[in-house]
Motif scaffolding. Structure first.
Motif, PDB file in Angstrom:
ATOM      1  N   ALA A  85     -37.665 -49.619  41.416  1.00  0.00           N
ATOM      2  CA  ALA A  85     -39.155 -49.328  42.061  1.00  0.00           C
ATOM      3  C   ALA A  85     -38.659 -48.747  43.640  1.00  0.00           C
ATOM      4  O   ALA A  85     -37.994 -49.511  43.999  1.00  0.00           O
ATOM      5  CB  ALA A  85     -39.563 -50.657  42.143  1.00  0.00           C
ATOM      6  N   ALA A 144     -35.276 -44.477  41.518  1.00  0.00           N
ATOM      7  CA  ALA A 144     -36.589 -44.599  41.525  1.00  0.00           C
ATOM      8  C   ALA A 144     -37.306 -43.113  41.661  1.00  0.00           C
ATOM      9  O   ALA A 144     -36.674 -42.223  42.190  1.00  0.00           O
ATOM     10  CB  ALA A 144     -37.103 -45.294  42.391  1.00  0.00           C
ATOM     11  N   HIS A 150     -40.571 -40.822  43.175  1.00  0.00           N
ATOM     12  CA  HIS A 150     -41.700 -40.596  44.191  1.00  0.00           C
ATOM     13  C   HIS A 150     -42.394 -39.508  44.061  1.00  0.00           C
ATOM     14  O   HIS A 150     -41.859 -38.593  44.083  1.00  0.00           O
ATOM     15  CB  HIS A 150     -40.833 -41.027  45.587  1.00  0.00           C
ATOM     16  CG  HIS A 150     -41.634 -41.038  46.793  1.00  0.00           C
ATOM     17  ND1 HIS A 150     -42.443 -42.090  47.091  1.00  0.00           N
ATOM     18  CD2 HIS A 150     -41.971 -39.994  47.750  1.00  0.00           C
ATOM     19  CE1 HIS A 150     -43.288 -41.801  48.108  1.00  0.00           C
ATOM     20  NE2 HIS A 150     -43.009 -40.745  48.565  1.00  0.00           N
ATOM     21  N   PRO A 173     -49.175 -43.146  37.904  1.00  0.00           N
ATOM     22  CA  PRO A 173     -48.336 -44.529  37.165  1.00  0.00           C
ATOM     23  C   PRO A 173     -47.878 -44.089  35.938  1.00  0.00           C
ATOM     24  O   PRO A 173     -46.881 -44.218  35.524  1.00  0.00           O
ATOM     25  CB  PRO A 173     -49.680 -45.195  37.198  1.00  0.00           C
ATOM     26  CG  PRO A 173     -50.706 -44.862  38.292  1.00  0.00           C
ATOM     27  CD  PRO A 173     -50.470 -43.468  38.475  1.00  0.00           C
ATOM     28  N   SER A 187     -43.248 -44.993  40.771  1.00  0.00           N
ATOM     29  CA  SER A 187     -43.537 -46.249  41.325  1.00  0.00           C
ATOM     30  C   SER A 187     -44.006 -46.361  42.708  1.00  0.00           C
ATOM     31  O   SER A 187     -44.507 -47.152  43.451  1.00  0.00           O
ATOM     32  CB  SER A 187     -42.020 -47.016  41.430  1.00  0.00           C
ATOM     33  OG  SER A 187     -41.409 -46.658  42.269  1.00  0.00           O
ATOM     34  N   SER A 188     -44.212 -44.852  43.369  1.00  0.00           N
ATOM     35  CA  SER A 188     -44.619 -44.909  44.749  1.00  0.00           C
ATOM     36  C   SER A 188     -45.091 -43.332  44.999  1.00  0.00           C
ATOM     37  O   SER A 188     -44.821 -42.388  44.065  1.00  0.00           O
ATOM     38  CB  SER A 188     -43.631 -44.924  45.798  1.00  0.00           C
ATOM     39  OG  SER A 188     -42.264 -44.079  45.404  1.00  0.00           O
ATOM     40  N   LEU A 211     -48.599 -49.313  42.680  1.00  0.00           N
ATOM     41  CA  LEU A 211     -47.800 -48.378  43.285  1.00  0.00           C
ATOM     42  C   LEU A 211     -47.557 -48.694  44.776  1.00  0.00           C
ATOM     43  O   LEU A 211     -48.593 -49.070  45.476  1.00  0.00           O
ATOM     44  CB  LEU A 211     -48.503 -46.894  43.304  1.00  0.00           C
ATOM     45  CG  LEU A 211     -48.833 -46.456  42.103  1.00  0.00           C
ATOM     46  CD1 LEU A 211     -49.731 -45.221  42.255  1.00  0.00           C
ATOM     47  CD2 LEU A 211     -47.309 -45.830  41.247  1.00  0.00           C
TER      48      LEU A 211
END
Length: 290
Positions: free
Chosen positions: A5, A80, A82, A96, A101-102, A131
């Motif tokens: 994450a 992760a 982004h 999502p 996760s961002s 998020l």
């Protein structure tokens, strides 16, 4: 390894007074190079896909995102995903399901009040989906072929007081700041306002993000991290490495037609640059997998 994450990686870097590096990826070779470089350096990393990259891929997010997810899950270090510089609400809402996760929601082109309102709405939606969300205040410049702003142009630098009000009013988890950096620089000649960066770090209780890092010399990068940057975005540096290696390969072998040969050379050049930059910026080393 399960997908990491972004919020956890950035928070860990901030606690360690270091930074996690987010590399913009455009092709599968970019994805593979970033993961291989991170594994060589033994550090966590972010795979970052921008709205411009999605536009290049015929407007389809999932093909590259699915490849990035697969590479991240096979990696020996935490990785992760982004979603970067999102202006489209439609694209934001795909994040999502696609494995991100961002997101970085970019309304920085708008006047302050409009930027705040749009970012607040995006943050509320993002948080409801679990998020982590980043925004930008001040104009980094150099995006989409536009020249960097003059350092003294209105809005070119992020004001600490305004930044505090913006973060409080929008509810974002991190803020990208303009402190003399610019996107898409092909020479490492930018000079940051480190005094302003320290004032921003003192005024805000969220991690700070540095865009346009390819235009910074190693010493500038390390000083920026020491001054409070917890996430460093890198894109153009990878393209310079890849393009230069391919250009040299084809110049020496004009008869070459097998794309695996020159793309392989380009990928390895990016692996070297990822490994080097991770060593410079000093992201905390990842715990090895069993």
């Amino acid at each position: 390894m399960p997908l990491a994450a972004t919020g956890d990686l950035v928070a860990g870097a901030a606690t360690a007074r270091s930074a996690v590096v987010a590399f913009n990826v455009i092709t599968l070779e970019h994805v593979e190079a970033v993961v291989a470089g991170a594994e060589a350096a033994g550090t966590p990393v972010l795979l970052q896909i921008s709205e411009n990259a999605v536009r290049f891929r015929y407007g389809r997010l999932l093909p590259l995102a699915r490849a990035a997810v697969a590479a991240a899950r096979a990696a020996a270090v935490p990785v992760a995903l982004h979603l970067d510089h999102v202006q489209s609400d439609e694209l934001l809402r795909q994040a999502p399901e696609a494995g991100f996760s961002s997101v970085m929601y970019d309304a920085s082109r708008l006047p302050y009040a409009d930027n705040l309102a749009a970012t607040r709405a995006a943050a509320e939606w993002a948080h409801a989906q679990g998020l982590w969300i980043e925004a930008e205040l001040g104009q980094v410049g150099g995006k989409d072929g536009r020249p960097p702003l003059d350092a003294h142009a209105p809005g070119a630098r992020t004001d600490p007081g305004e930044a505090h009000a913006f973060v409080t009013g929008s509810g974002v988890d991190a803020l990208a700041v303009a402190v003399g950096n610019a996107h898409a620089m092909t020479e490492r000649t930018a000079a940051l306002d480190h005094d302003l960066l320290k004032r921003l770090a003192g005024a805000l209780d969220v991690p700070l993000v540095l865009h346009g890092s390819s235009g910074l010399a190693d010493a500038e990068l390390t000083e920026a991290v020491a001054g409070g940057i917890a996430k460093v975005n890198v894109g153009t540096a990878l393209n310079i490495a890849m393009t230069g290696a391919i250009r040299d390969f084809l110049a020496a072998r004009p008869e070459a037609v097998d794309s695996r040969k020159y793309l392989g050379v380009g990928r390895e050049a990016m692996v070297e640059e990822v490994t080097r930059l991770l060593g410079v910026i000093g992201t905390p080393r990842a715990t090895p997998t069993a």
